[in-house]
Design an enzyme around this catalytic site. Structure first.
Site, PDB file in Angstrom:
ATOM      1  N   PRO A 113     -12.094  49.045  99.603  1.00 50.74           N
ATOM      2  CA  PRO A 113     -11.649  48.893 100.994  1.00 50.74           C
ATOM      3  C   PRO A 113     -12.805  49.091 101.974  1.00 50.74           C
ATOM      4  O   PRO A 113     -13.720  49.874 101.727  1.00 50.74           O
ATOM      5  CB  PRO A 113     -10.605  50.016 101.158  1.00 50.74           C
ATOM      6  CG  PRO A 113     -10.211  50.398  99.781  1.00 50.74           C
ATOM      7  CD  PRO A 113     -11.400  50.134  98.904  1.00 50.74           C
ATOM      8  N   GLU A 338     -22.124  77.938  97.377  1.00 46.51           N
ATOM      9  CA  GLU A 338     -22.852  76.769  97.880  1.00 46.51           C
ATOM     10  C   GLU A 338     -24.343  76.858  97.576  1.00 46.51           C
ATOM     11  O   GLU A 338     -24.987  75.841  97.298  1.00 46.51           O
ATOM     12  CB  GLU A 338     -22.624  76.601  99.389  1.00 46.51           C
ATOM     13  CG  GLU A 338     -21.166  76.399  99.791  1.00 46.51           C
ATOM     14  CD  GLU A 338     -20.495  75.243  99.067  1.00 46.51           C
ATOM     15  OE1 GLU A 338     -21.197  74.285  98.673  1.00 46.51           O
ATOM     16  OE2 GLU A 338     -19.269  75.297  98.870  1.00 46.51           O
TER      17      GLU A 338
END
Length: 500
Positions: A113, A338
């Protein structure tokens, strides 16, 4: 029929029925007949209204469609070239006939898309100077039998009549989401979808029964594998054109096109933005430039700066920042998680970390943004293993500092599992070259666990060797909540020189 006539009939018929019943005539059959006629009239009016509405929608689409050219579509150079060649058969019809070449009947645009399939269809009508008639697959779907087939006939009739009215030699019919009506037919009960598909196949077979106006069908889908084989065969959709996600050069071109009407600082580095937006579709890149302009407006600036673009990329990729408040301990755990990802990425892909952030976005409490070093379409076993180690870096760092994992690793594990599945399908595991469907679930799970446990152990060992980086970076990340790629690399280099 005048309105007063309808009102007279509505008032007269009940009186007539009551009178007939009063004089002893059986009115039950008359009542049934009246109800049946009424239902048929309602259905006919609804179908007529729907047809008028669909025609009006197509007219609005035609009137609102700007004169789009291939030059105004960024990226997709190969797809555009292939489409132009197919359209030249329509432009040079007489010359093509001399060589005995049958012009193409249909072109199928496939791809993810947002890659520009609809834009390419519109540009095709401009390139060939054709009438452009557009419809979506969902417009043909109705609960009433035969409605979809009727709309297919109307679509082709509308294209021919408009081409004749506008003195055009050709017409292009564009059907978006063709998988809605062109799905694989199954045995057994006849479905409304099948009747619509059968009518489309019939119309395509008869395209060149009359030479003028010439009709070309262009269809778009994200799910080519779902289409019926009768639709895909030569003589129906003769050419299948893959419209892929743009590469770095294509992304830069798309960004430049969408930046034309926006105030941009001269210092803006489009090459860097193209690198940071790896894997973005054309629609996402347009959204990046739009969101960057919104950030500029929020800050009452006059020009879009590099940081506005970076913020926009984060928003398009992960969503807007949330107001979620975390405890200090939770924040510290997210920071360690992280940093684990960032350190592993820097070890196996030096220079790839773009940003380490603790600001919550979407469902994520923190994130690491990576810069791909180069466009890559083939992956080796070692490369995929390193990708898994980067994904496992967060969970491994939590194990080192807390002795266990948290639910924050669920998306990382999902990513790792998908990569392992790719390795299995590619014959890059100890299973060898296999058909995954023929391997038992137990064997797959056993191989999966062996791979992930070995890579988790390697990841922990690497992170243990870089404990100094955690110690140097943790306080700064907790305080500032964001580390740029360059800032993180400076801390990484300084910490690596310190004794363990």
């Amino acid at each position: 029929m005048p309105r007063w006539t309808k009102e007279v009939l509505i008032g007269f018929l009940p009186v007539l029925i009551i009178f007939l019943a009063f004089i002893g005539i059986n009115v039950v059959p008359l009542l049934f007949a009246a109800i049946l006629i009424g239902v048929l009239l309602v259905v006919a009016n609804k179908r007529g209204g729907l047809a008028v509405g669909a025609a009006a929608d197509r007219k609005r689409k035609k009137n609102s469609m700007s004169k789009l050219t291939f030059e105004e579509i960024g990226g997709q150079d190969n797809a555009k070239e292939e489409l132009r060649e197919a359209l030249d058969f329509l432009n040079r019809y007489d010359e093509v006939q001399k060589f005995g070449i049958r012009p193409l009947k249909g072109i199928l645009l496939t791809g993810p898309p947002g890659t520009g399939k609809t834009l390419m269809a519109k540009a095709a009508s401009q390139y060939t100077d054709s009438v452009f008639v557009a419809a979506a697959g969902s417009e043909f779907v109705e609960m009433y039998v035969g409605v979809g087939a009727g709309r297919v006939r109307d679509l082709f009739r509308d294209a021919r009549s408009r081409a004749a009215k506008e003195n055009k030699k050709s017409a292009i019919i564009f059907i978006d989401e063709i998988d809605v009506i062109g799905g694989k037919r199954e045995g057994g009960q006849q479905r409304e979808y099948d009747q619509t598909l059968n009518q489309l196949l019939t119309e395509m077979d008869g395209i060149y029964s009359s030479e003028s106006p010439r009709i070309l069908i262009i269809a778009a889908t994200n799910r080519k594998e779902m289409l019926d084989s009768a639709l895909l065969r030569p003589g129906r959709f003769d050419r299948h054109i893959q419209v892929d996600l743009p590469d770095k050069k294509g992304r830069k071109h798309i960004l430049q096109l969408h930046a034309k009407n926006k105030p941009i600082t001269e210092a803006l580095d489009m090459d860097k933005i193209a690198e940071e937006s790896y894997g973005f579709s054309g629609a996402q890149l347009e959204s990046v430039m739009n969101e960057a302009a919104i950030y500029m407006m929020r800050e009452h600036k006059q020009e879009i700066e590099q940081r506005h673009i970076s913020m926009a990329i984060d928003k398009v990729m992960m969503g807007e920042k949330t107001d979620r408040e975390s405890t200090l301990e939770e924040k510290r755990r997210v920071a360690i998680h992280e940093l684990g990802h960032a350190i592993m990425a820097e070890v196996v892909r030096p220079g790839s970390v773009s940003q380490v952030a603790l600001s919550p976005r979407g469902q994520a409490l923190g994130y690491v943004r990576h810069n791909p070093q180069e466009e890559q379409y083939l992956y080796t076993k070692s490369f995929l293993e390193e990708q898994i180690m980067i994904a496992l870096g967060g969970a491994a760092s939590e194990e080192i500092y807390y002795g266990g994992r948290s639910t924050g690793s669920s998306n990382d594990f999902e990513q790792a599992l998908n990569i392992v599945q790719t390795m299995m399908k590619s014959g890059l595991t100890s299973l060898g070259i296999v058909n995954i469907e023929m391997v038992t679930t137990e064997e797959l799970m056993r191989e999966n666990n062996v791979i992930l446990e070995a890579l988790m152990s390697r990841t922990r060992d690497v992170l243990e060797q870089h404990r100094n980086v955690f110690d140097q970076s943790l306080d700064i990340l907790l305080r500032e909540e964001t580390l740029s790629g360059n800032q993180f690399r400076c801390l990484f280099s300084e910490s690596s020189l310190l004794p363990a």
